[in-house]
Scaffold this motif. Structure first.
Motif, PDB file in Angstrom:
ATOM      1  N   ALA A  22      -7.979   5.579   3.955  1.00  0.00           N
ATOM      2  CA  ALA A  22      -8.788   6.792   3.840  1.00  0.00           C
ATOM      3  C   ALA A  22     -10.004   6.591   2.947  1.00  0.00           C
ATOM      4  N   GLY A  23      -9.902   5.746   1.947  1.00  0.00           N
ATOM      5  CA  GLY A  23     -11.020   5.526   1.043  1.00  0.00           C
ATOM      6  C   GLY A  23     -12.066   4.565   1.566  1.00  0.00           C
ATOM      7  N   GLY A  65       3.636   8.295  12.797  1.00  0.00           N
ATOM      8  CA  GLY A  65       2.282   8.593  13.262  1.00  0.00           C
ATOM      9  C   GLY A  65       1.401   7.370  13.400  1.00  0.00           C
ATOM     10  N   LEU A  66       1.409   6.491  12.397  1.00  0.00           N
ATOM     11  CA  LEU A  66       0.594   5.273  12.473  1.00  0.00           C
ATOM     12  C   LEU A  66       0.990   4.417  13.664  1.00  0.00           C
ATOM     13  N   ALA A  67       2.292   4.271  13.872  1.00  0.00           N
ATOM     14  CA  ALA A  67       2.783   3.452  14.976  1.00  0.00           C
ATOM     15  C   ALA A  67       2.404   4.063  16.322  1.00  0.00           C
ATOM     16  N   LEU A  68       2.529   5.371  16.448  1.00  0.00           N
ATOM     17  CA  LEU A  68       2.139   6.033  17.702  1.00  0.00           C
ATOM     18  C   LEU A  68       0.656   5.838  17.987  1.00  0.00           C
ATOM     19  N   ASP A  69      -0.170   6.055  16.972  1.00  0.00           N
ATOM     20  CA  ASP A  69      -1.615   5.906  17.159  1.00  0.00           C
ATOM     21  C   ASP A  69      -1.995   4.477  17.527  1.00  0.00           C
ATOM     22  N   VAL A  88      -2.965   4.998  -1.958  1.00  0.00           N
ATOM     23  CA  VAL A  88      -3.726   4.445  -0.833  1.00  0.00           C
ATOM     24  C   VAL A  88      -3.095   4.970   0.453  1.00  0.00           C
ATOM     25  N   ARG A  89      -3.872   5.711   1.229  1.00  0.00           N
ATOM     26  CA  ARG A  89      -3.359   6.260   2.488  1.00  0.00           C
ATOM     27  C   ARG A  89      -3.945   5.484   3.655  1.00  0.00           C
ATOM     28  N   VAL A  90      -3.080   4.827   4.391  1.00  0.00           N
ATOM     29  CA  VAL A  90      -3.506   4.077   5.570  1.00  0.00           C
ATOM     30  C   VAL A  90      -3.723   5.055   6.709  1.00  0.00           C
ATOM     31  N   THR A  91      -4.870   4.957   7.350  1.00  0.00           N
ATOM     32  CA  THR A  91      -5.223   5.910   8.407  1.00  0.00           C
ATOM     33  C   THR A  91      -5.172   5.304   9.805  1.00  0.00           C
ATOM     34  N   GLY A  92      -5.178   3.979   9.919  1.00  0.00           N
ATOM     35  CA  GLY A  92      -5.167   3.396  11.254  1.00  0.00           C
ATOM     36  C   GLY A  92      -4.910   1.901  11.235  1.00  0.00           C
ATOM     37  N   ILE A  93      -4.470   1.400  12.373  1.00  0.00           N
ATOM     38  CA  ILE A  93      -4.188  -0.030  12.553  1.00  0.00           C
ATOM     39  C   ILE A  93      -5.019  -0.530  13.709  1.00  0.00           C
ATOM     40  N   ASP A  94      -5.824  -1.543  13.453  1.00  0.00           N
ATOM     41  CA  ASP A  94      -6.572  -2.229  14.514  1.00  0.00           C
ATOM     42  C   ASP A  94      -5.774  -3.472  14.883  1.00  0.00           C
ATOM     43  N   LEU A 101       0.845  -1.186   0.000  1.00  0.00           N
ATOM     44  CA  LEU A 101       0.000   0.000   0.000  1.00  0.00           C
ATOM     45  C   LEU A 101       0.885   1.242   0.000  1.00  0.00           C
ATOM     46  N   GLY A 102       0.875   1.964  -1.107  1.00  0.00           N
ATOM     47  CA  GLY A 102       1.708   3.154  -1.227  1.00  0.00           C
ATOM     48  C   GLY A 102       0.872   4.407  -1.422  1.00  0.00           C
TER      49      GLY A 102
END
Length: 397
Positions: free
Chosen positions: A81-82, A242-246, A66-72, A26-27
Motif C-alpha cells: 500500500a505504501g 483475497g490476495l490469492a483470489l486476486d 506493511v499491507r500487501v495489496t497485490g501479487i504480480d 511483511l506483517g
C-alpha cells in the motif's frame, strides 16, 4: 533454497518460518509477532503483552505495518500500500484469518461498512485485546457472542477481570467442535458456578442497541435485552484469501495447497489458517507450526511432505483443565469408555474405532492426557487390553 523468500503475514505460521529461514516478513500489525493463543491470558491480566512475543525472526527481516495489496505472478513481485515492492523467488502466503462478523442489526455502526460501534470488538489480535483491556473494569457488563473455544476463553478472561459476563451461544452446547454434551455441561457448570458467568445456549442474538455509535445493549431473538458496556464477537474465523483470489490462485474455502504446501503457482506457498490441505482447514496453532516446519524442509532441502495435523485442544481455566482431541462423538459400532466424578467435576472419555483411538475428552485431572495424545497422534493399533486402561494415569503402561 531460494535466495529471496517473501512471507506475507506475521502470525504464528509466518513468524515460525521467519525464525528458521532468512526471509522478508511483511506483517500488517504494528506489533512484532506474538503468540495469539495467549491473548486471553493477557486480557485476564496474567501476562503482559511483552511476555507473549514470539522469537525474533532470522536476521531480523521483519517489517511491520506493511499491507500487501497485490501479487504480480509473472514478475514475481508483491506490491504494498505504501508503494513499496518486494521481488521474490518463493512467496509464502501466511495471511491467517479474519473474525466472522454475524449479520446483526446495528453491528456496522452509524457509518456502516466495517467499522464497529464503540465497545464492540472481535477477539483476534493484540490490538483487540488491548482495546478490551482499556474498557473492562470490575462491574463492567460484558456480553460475549459465541460459545466456541475463543468465546469461552474471552468469557473467562473478562470474568477474571471482575466483569459481569454473559455468554450467548446459538448452538446446543459450549465448544461443540471439541466437546460432547456431558463435557460441555461440566464446562458450563464451571463457568457459572466458579467464575460467575451467565451462560445462555440455544440463544440467537438479533442485534445491538447503540446510542451515539456506542453499544448499550444486546437484543436477543426472543426480545430479551442484555445491558452491555462491552460486546465481544467470537463467532469463528474465515481464511483471508483475497490476495490469492486476486492473483488467480486456486481457492476453495482456503488457498489450496499440496503436500509441499504449494499453491497452484509452484513459486507460491501457503501455510497456516489461510491454507486448505486435502480439503481441510485447521485454524489451529499446532497445524500452523507443523506446516511452517515442513515448508522449511521443502525450501531448504527440497524434501518434506505435509500429511495433515492431528492437533489436541487444551484450555486451562483456573480450577478447570480441559483437553480434547479427535472425534468425541462416537459413530455406530465404536467403543466408548467414560469415567465421571460428580464430586470433583472430573470427566474422561475415549472413543475407539476398531483397534484405533479416534478421540477423547478430559476435564479436571489431565494425568492421562499425555499417553492418550501419543496413542492418538501415532494412529497405531492399541494393545489388547481392557479399554479402561486408556483412562488410567499412565495409559496402561
Amino acid at each position: 533454497m531460494s535466495s529471496r523468500i517473501v512471507v506475507v503475514g506475521g502470525g504464528t505460521a509466518g513468524a515460525r518460518l521467519a525464525e528458521r529461514l532468512p526471509v522478508t516478513l511483511l506483517g500488517e500489525e504494528p506489533h512484532a509477532p506474538y503468540n495469539r493463543v495467549l491473548l486471553a491470558d493477557v486480557l485476564a491480566g496474567r501476562y503482559g503483552p511483552e511476555v507473549i512475543a514470539l522469537p525474533s525472526p532470522h536476521d531480523d527481516g521483519a517489517r511491520h505495518e506493511v499491507r500487501v495489496t497485490g501479487i504480480d505472478r509473472s514478475a514475481r513481485v508483491v506490491h504494498c500500500a505504501g508503494g513499496e515492492a518486494f521481488a521474490y523467488d518463493r512467496l509464502v502466503l501466511a495471511t491467517g484469518s479474519n473474525p466472522v462478523l454475524p449479520p446483526l442489526r446495528g453491528l456496522g455502526g452509524l457509518g456502516g461498512g466495517d467499522r464497529l460501534p464503540a465497545g464492540v470488538h472481535a477477539f483476534r489480535t493484540l490490538d483487540d485485546c488491548l482495546a478490551l483491556d482499556a474498557l473492562v473494569a470490575p462491574g463492567t457488563r460484558a456480553v460475549v457472542i459465541g460459545g466456541g473455544l475463543l468465546g469461552v476463553s474471552a468469557a473467562r478472561a473478562l470474568a477474571a477481570r471482575g466483569a459481569e459476563v454473559v455468554l450467548a451461544q446459538q448452538g446446543e452446547h459450549l465448544m461443540e467442535r471439541q466437546l460432547d454434551a456431558e463435557a460441555s455441561r461440566l464446562l458450563r457448570r464451571h463457568l457459572e458456578t466458579d467464575l460467575g458467568v451467565e451462560v445462555h445456549t440455544e440463544c440467537r442474538v438479533r442485534g445491538l442497541r447503540c446510542v451515539d455509535d456506542t453499544v448499550q445493549a444486546v437484543e436477543l431473538a426472543d426480545g430479551f435485552v442484555l445491558d452491555a458496556g462491552v460486546v465481544v464477537i467470537a463467532c469463528g474465523v474465515r481464511p483471508r484469501v483475497g490476495l490469492a483470489l486476486d492473483a488467480g490462485l486456486d481457492v476453495r474455502r482456503g488457498i489450496v495447497v499440496d503436500d509441499q504446501l504449494r499453491t497452484s503457482d509452484p513459486y507460491i506457498h501457503a501455510i497456516g489458517d489461510c491454507a486448505e490441505h486435502d480439503g481441510r482447514l485447521y485454524g489451529l496453532a499446532g497445524a500452523a507450526l507443523e506446516q511452517a516446519d515442513v515448508l522449511t524442509e521443502v525450501l531448504t532441502h527440497g524434501t518434506g511432505a505435509y500429511r495433515g495435523t492431528r492437533a489436541l485442544t487444551r484450555l486451562s481455566m483456573d480450577a478447570l483443565e480441559l483437553a480434547a482431541f479427535g472425534e468425541a462423538t462416537p459413530l455406530p459400532g465404536d467403543d466408548t469408555v467414560q469415567l465421571a466424578d460428580a464430586t470433583s467435576g472430573a470427566y474422561r472419555k475415549v472413543v475407539v474405532r476398531g483397534d484405533r483411538l479416534v478421540g477423547g475428552v478430559l476435564l479436571g485431572d489431565l494425568g492421562a492426557v499425555g499417553a492418550l495424545a501419543r496413542a492418538w497422534e501415532g494412529d497405531e493399533a492399541l494393545p489388547e487390553a481392557p479399554l479402561l486402561h486408556l483412562l488410567t494415569h499412565d495409559g496402561g503402561s
